[in-house]
Design an enzyme around this catalytic site. Structure first.
Site, PDB file in Angstrom:
ATOM      1  CG  ASP A   8       0.610  58.068  22.634  1.00 30.69           C
ATOM      2  OD1 ASP A   8       1.313  59.104  22.780  1.00 30.69           O
ATOM      3  OD2 ASP A   8       0.582  57.158  23.481  1.00 30.69           O
ATOM      4  CB  CYS A  65       4.216  57.360  23.114  1.00 31.24           C
ATOM      5  SG  CYS A  65       5.492  56.228  23.680  1.00 31.24           S
ATOM      6  CB  THR A  67       7.679  56.116  28.234  1.00 32.88           C
ATOM      7  OG1 THR A  67       7.040  55.171  27.353  1.00 32.88           O
ATOM      8  CG2 THR A  67       6.895  56.236  29.535  1.00 32.88           C
ATOM      9  CG  HIS A  98      27.853  52.699  16.470  1.00 34.26           C
ATOM     10  ND1 HIS A  98      28.515  52.227  17.582  1.00 34.26           N
ATOM     11  CD2 HIS A  98      28.619  53.726  16.008  1.00 34.26           C
ATOM     12  CE1 HIS A  98      29.621  52.928  17.779  1.00 34.26           C
ATOM     13  NE2 HIS A  98      29.702  53.856  16.846  1.00 34.26           N
TER      14      HIS A  98
HETATM   15  C1  RB5 Z   1      -0.221  56.866  27.330  1.00 39.56           C
HETATM   16  O1  RB5 Z   1      -0.790  57.117  28.556  1.00 39.56           O
HETATM   17  C2  RB5 Z   1       1.131  56.211  27.484  1.00 39.56           C
HETATM   18  O2  RB5 Z   1       0.983  54.932  28.005  1.00 39.56           O
HETATM   19  C3  RB5 Z   1       1.845  56.176  26.158  1.00 39.56           C
HETATM   20  O3  RB5 Z   1       1.986  57.472  25.681  1.00 39.56           O
HETATM   21  C4  RB5 Z   1       3.256  55.589  26.168  1.00 39.56           C
HETATM   22  O4  RB5 Z   1       4.036  56.156  27.169  1.00 39.56           O
HETATM   23  C5  RB5 Z   1       3.356  54.135  26.120  1.00 39.56           C
HETATM   24  O5  RB5 Z   1       4.451  53.557  26.089  1.00 39.56           O
END
Ligand code: RB5
Length: 144
Positions: A8, A65, A67, A98
């Site tokens: 994303d 993304c 996180t 695994h």
């Molecule tokens: C985007 O702001 C963020 O929420 C997305 O990249 C991700 O971390 C979601 O889990």
């Protein structure tokens, strides 16, 4: 081995770096977006990458993304997908041996770019151990 890669907006910069790394190291890669830093929804990209593995267009996938968590939650909704969020090389190695993970998830806002590329390198180079105990556990994932 063909690798599906997606992000994303929160993982866009690492996606670009990972695509370059894959190209420089002789991997065949397909870019499933995002194609800019404009805000977008991670489940849409996770779906495209997961389906490319389900339909065998790609063998493995990498999703990034902010996180790595949203991507891993989304990808693991798809049958046959074993997505592993990794923040260290030991986990990247172990999840291939695994869990036979077929998607690697990374958090651009969590780990540095050099560590992310090391994790990608280890994850791609490590084979599933094939041990019966690991295969039995993987089979049970599809029973639910
Ligand atoms: C985007 O702001 C963020 O929420 C997305 O990249 C991700 O971390 C979601 O889990």
């Amino acid at each position: 081995m063909k690798i599906a890669v997606g992000s994303d907006h929160g993982g866009f910069e690492y996606k670009e770096k990972i695509l370059k790394f894959l190209k420089d190291n002789g991997y065949d890669a397909e870019d499933f977006g995002a194609y800019s830093k404009d805000s977008c929804d991670y489940p849409d990209v996770a779906k495209k990458v997961a389906q490319s593995i389900q339909n065998k267009e790609c063998e493995r996938g990498i999703l990034i993304c902010g996180t790595g968590i949203g991507m891993s939650i989304a990808a693991n909704k798809f049958k046959g997908i074993r997505a592993a969020l990794c923040g260290d090389t030991f986990s990247a190695h172990a999840t291939r041996e695994h869990n036979d993970s077929n998607i690697l998830c990374l958090g651009e806002r969590v780990i540095g770019d050099m560590l992310a590329l090391d994790i990608v390198d280890v994850w791609l180079k490590t084979d599933f151990s094939g041990d019966s105990r690991h295969q039995r556990r993987i089979d049970k994932l599809e029973d639910v």
